[in-house]
Design an enzyme around this catalytic site. Structure first.
Site, PDB file in Angstrom:
ATOM      1  N   CYS A 332      11.696  78.142  50.385  1.00 53.29           N
ATOM      2  CA  CYS A 332      10.697  77.538  49.504  1.00 53.29           C
ATOM      3  C   CYS A 332       9.485  77.063  50.319  1.00 53.29           C
ATOM      4  O   CYS A 332       8.745  77.879  50.832  1.00 53.29           O
ATOM      5  CB  CYS A 332      11.332  76.412  48.691  1.00 53.29           C
ATOM      6  SG  CYS A 332      10.379  75.955  47.216  1.00 53.29           S
ATOM      7  N   HIS A 444      16.669  78.435  46.392  1.00 55.88           N
ATOM      8  CA  HIS A 444      17.479  77.320  46.880  1.00 55.88           C
ATOM      9  C   HIS A 444      18.957  77.617  46.577  1.00 55.88           C
ATOM     10  O   HIS A 444      19.283  78.243  45.577  1.00 55.88           O
ATOM     11  CB  HIS A 444      17.092  76.022  46.175  1.00 55.88           C
ATOM     12  CG  HIS A 444      15.755  75.492  46.562  1.00 55.88           C
ATOM     13  ND1 HIS A 444      15.519  74.872  47.772  1.00 55.88           N
ATOM     14  CD2 HIS A 444      14.569  75.482  45.888  1.00 55.88           C
ATOM     15  CE1 HIS A 444      14.243  74.501  47.822  1.00 55.88           C
ATOM     16  NE2 HIS A 444      13.660  74.862  46.705  1.00 55.88           N
TER      17      HIS A 444
END
Length: 506
Positions: A332, A444
């Site tokens: 991310c 994630h």
């Protein structure tokens, strides 16, 4: 109509979340339909539900302990600090803006109360027991007028309160007496018991103090919970990273950069649980060393955290290690930092229009105003990271990001996303550099996938001349066992007959 019980604390980080989790599992074991609730949470460690809503990670663990799928109703307001006394405000899983502490507490917070009431009402109709968690301390007199998470919620439910104190940090008796003294008489009456948490030592030596506490306050001590080492249960915020010690010398060392605004650090708990892996968080001033893998984690303020890396020379150190063959993964925000440049034309995160990246990936990331939040399913097909010739379908994870990453040259995707928020999708995710040493992804939780995690670790082992282990741990099964173990410890430590009596008196 559900009965309720509420956990409030003498301060932050006394263990309210873990005791709430334990009670959720105990009531679940005892056959009740139980649901957790926290009106307002402040944390960078968040999660995305099946419907794409964002909520606090602690309430996710509590929902799992209660045998439920997480829902934003369990945590209707989430504050994600962005720096400079500002937070992104998320209501019912969706961001409504970034506000200063003054703007939020003096303006917006009371407007959120209607949503909180609606969520509580809905949960009360569907469950037998609600275990409510407060935040910080109910005795913060400067915040009390606009409180939407402690005593105002206890009165709204209404819910009897158990006051939790952390004896490990010292001053527990004074903190209990002081907290009760600062409460209004009607609030003090709501407190039905005291829980002493994180106790080490001989309980007999503590008994005189417990007797004094009961005589001084007129409140029963419901129980004394022993200090518990990490149990594989997700942590709420980065304060808990201070408790994560290096797991000793193991065959594979992974260095995770401890960014000031690190988020979703539970991405690495499954790695740390592996018996052949040490996960070391590199704090400010510490050397990266010579790890087998470097991970740049997610960040709530990617630009600010990238500046931190640059100011302390970590960007050059990472680039230098990558040049000499150390693999690097960015997740991310960390993925965004690995590119050539990050642009923020709408000043979503900072006052800067652009910032130069570490330059390990041939990408540019541009921030947009709209946040992308999805649970995802994905496939991996010969991605090439660490030379992996590995195929697997149905990997799971979630996306939380405001940046859109563009590729300056053709790339090998890290994964192929096949589903978002329960809907079919077909889009590449991330990138693997041609030499297989650098990977970036927006997913994630990718290392929570047992076979993929072991494949990466075994590839690191082979690079060191070690034999692959091939066997993998079942993270979800171990987490379920951790909830049961937690419940057993807390059940033995608390007077559950008294707690059921407190519930029955409503």
């Amino acid at each position: 109509m559900a009965k309720a019980i509420m956990l409030q604390g003498t301060s932050s980080h006394v263990g309210k979340s873990i005791v709430t989790t334990a009670l959720c599992r105990i009531f679940f074991q005892d056959g009740y339909g139980v649901v957790p609730f926290k009106a307002q949470n402040m944390a960078l460690n968040s999660y995305v539900t099946k419907t794409g809503g964002e909520m606090g990670r602690a309430q996710v663990a509590q929902a799992e302990a209660a045998g439920l799928a997480p829902s934003v109703e369990m945590n209707p307001v989430l504050l994600k600090p962005t720096g400079n006394s500002c937070s992104q405000v998320i209501v019912m899983g969706r961001p409504v803006g970034t506000m200063s502490a003054q703007e939020y507490h003096n303006g917006y917070s009371m407007r959120a109360l209607t949503t909180i009431k609606e969520c509580l009402h809905n949960l009360q109709q569907r469950y037998d027991v609600i275990v409510v968690e407060g935040a910080g301390s109910p005795a913060e007199v400067n915040l009390k007028a606009n409180d939407i998470v402690n005593m105002r919620v206890a009165k709204m439910v209404p819910a009897p309160v158990l006051l939790v104190a952390d004896i490990d940090r010292g001053g527990a008796l004074a903190s209990v007496v002081g907290t009760l003294e600062l409460l209004d008489p009607d609030e003090r009456e709501l407190v039905k018991g005291i829980v002493i948490n994180k106790f080490r030592g001989d309980i007999k030596l503590l008994e005189p103090a417990l007797q004094f506490l009961e005589q001084k306050t007129g409140k029963p001590v419901v129980g004394v919970i022993p200090y518990m080492e990490r149990m594989g249960i997700d942590d709420e915020d980065s304060v808990s990273l201070d408790d994560k010690q290096d797991s000793g010398s193991r065959e594979i060392e992974i260095a995770v950069m401890r960014l000031p605004k690190i988020s979703n650090f539970t991405d690495f708990d499954a790695l740390a649980a592996e018996e052949d892996v040490t996960v070391r968080y590199v704090r400010q001033g510490e050397m990266i060393g010579q790890p087998d893998l470097i991970i740049l984690p997610g960040s709530k303020n990617t630009i600010e955290d990238l500046l931190y890396l640059q100011q302390h020379g970590y960007d050059k150190a990472i680039a230098g290690l990558a040049k000499t063959g150390t693999p690097v993964v960015g997740i991310c925000g960390g993925y965004q930092m690995l590119g050539r440049e990050i642009q923020d034309p709408e000043h979503t995160e900072s006052d800067r229009d652009r910032i130069e990246g570490i330059g390990l990936l041939d990408t540019i990331t541009i921030f947009a105003a709209e946040k992308i939040t999805h649970q995802v399913t994905a496939n991996v097909t010969n991605q090439g990271f660490l030379g992996l010739n590995y195929n697997e379908k149905g990997l799971t994870g979630y996306e939380i990001h405001m940046g859109r990453t563009q590729f300056l040259t053709p790339v090998q995707p890290a994964f192929e996303i096949t589903g978002r928020s329960g809907q079919p999708a077909a889009s590449p995710d991330g990138v693997v550099r041609k030499d297989g040493l650098v990977m970036g992804t927006y997913i994630h939780g990718i290392f929570d996938n047992n076979r993929y995690r072991r494949a990466v670790i075994d590839a690191l082992r082979v690079r060191k001349g070690l034999n692959p282990l091939t066997v993998f741990r079942d993270v979800q099964a171990e987490k379920e066992e951790s909830y049961n173990q937690l419940a057993n410890i807390v059940r033995k430590s608390l007077n559950m007959d008294l707690i059921y009596q407190i519930l029955g008196d409503q």
